[in-house]
Design a protein around this motif. Structure first.
Motif, mmCIF file in Angstrom:
data_model
loop_
_atom_site.group_PDB
_atom_site.id
_atom_site.type_symbol
_atom_site.label_atom_id
_atom_site.label_comp_id
_atom_site.label_asym_id
_atom_site.label_seq_id
_atom_site.Cartn_x
_atom_site.Cartn_y
_atom_site.Cartn_z
ATOM 1 N N LEU A 13 0.821 -1.204 0.000
ATOM 2 C CA LEU A 13 0.000 0.000 0.000
ATOM 3 C C LEU A 13 0.860 1.261 0.000
ATOM 4 O O LEU A 13 0.539 2.237 -0.685
ATOM 5 N N LEU A 14 1.959 1.258 0.747
ATOM 6 C CA LEU A 14 2.858 2.399 0.740
ATOM 7 C C LEU A 14 3.481 2.596 -0.641
ATOM 8 O O LEU A 14 3.650 3.732 -1.094
ATOM 9 N N VAL A 16 2.080 1.763 -3.517
ATOM 10 C CA VAL A 16 1.011 2.287 -4.378
ATOM 11 C C VAL A 16 0.800 3.776 -4.115
ATOM 12 O O VAL A 16 0.679 4.581 -5.055
ATOM 13 N N VAL A 17 0.797 4.183 -2.855
ATOM 14 C CA VAL A 17 0.618 5.592 -2.515
ATOM 15 C C VAL A 17 1.806 6.417 -3.022
ATOM 16 O O VAL A 17 1.630 7.526 -3.537
ATOM 17 N N ALA A 20 1.487 6.795 -6.782
ATOM 18 C CA ALA A 20 0.401 7.736 -7.085
ATOM 19 C C ALA A 20 0.833 9.171 -6.804
ATOM 20 O O ALA A 20 0.544 10.083 -7.591
ATOM 21 N N ALA A 21 1.532 9.395 -5.696
ATOM 22 C CA ALA A 21 2.006 10.744 -5.376
ATOM 23 C C ALA A 21 3.015 11.226 -6.416
ATOM 24 O O ALA A 21 2.992 12.395 -6.815
#
Length: 62
Positions: A13-14, A16-17, A20-21
């Motif tokens: 998840l980190l 993916v974030v 995305a950022a």
């Protein structure tokens, strides 16, 4: 094994974030940076004046 699954999910998840950022940051850079070269002292681009076929300027609204 439960601890391994949880930490792997958080790591994913980190990632993916973070991706995305980075994508949002690149999009903002692309939007807000000038995309054409402007020589020093040049006048900025102006809108094009529209003309009708008979040569008179076409009426514009605004």
């Amino acid at each position: 094994m439960t601890g391994d699954t949880g930490s792997g999910a958080v790591r994913e998840l980190l990632l993916v974030v973070a991706v995305a950022a980075a994508g949002v940051l690149l999009a903002l850079v692309a939007v807000f940076t000038p995309w054409h070269a402007v020589p020093d002292g040049a006048t900025p681009a102006a809108p094009v004046e529209l003309h009708s076929p008979d040569g008179a300027p076409a009426p514009t609204e605004g």
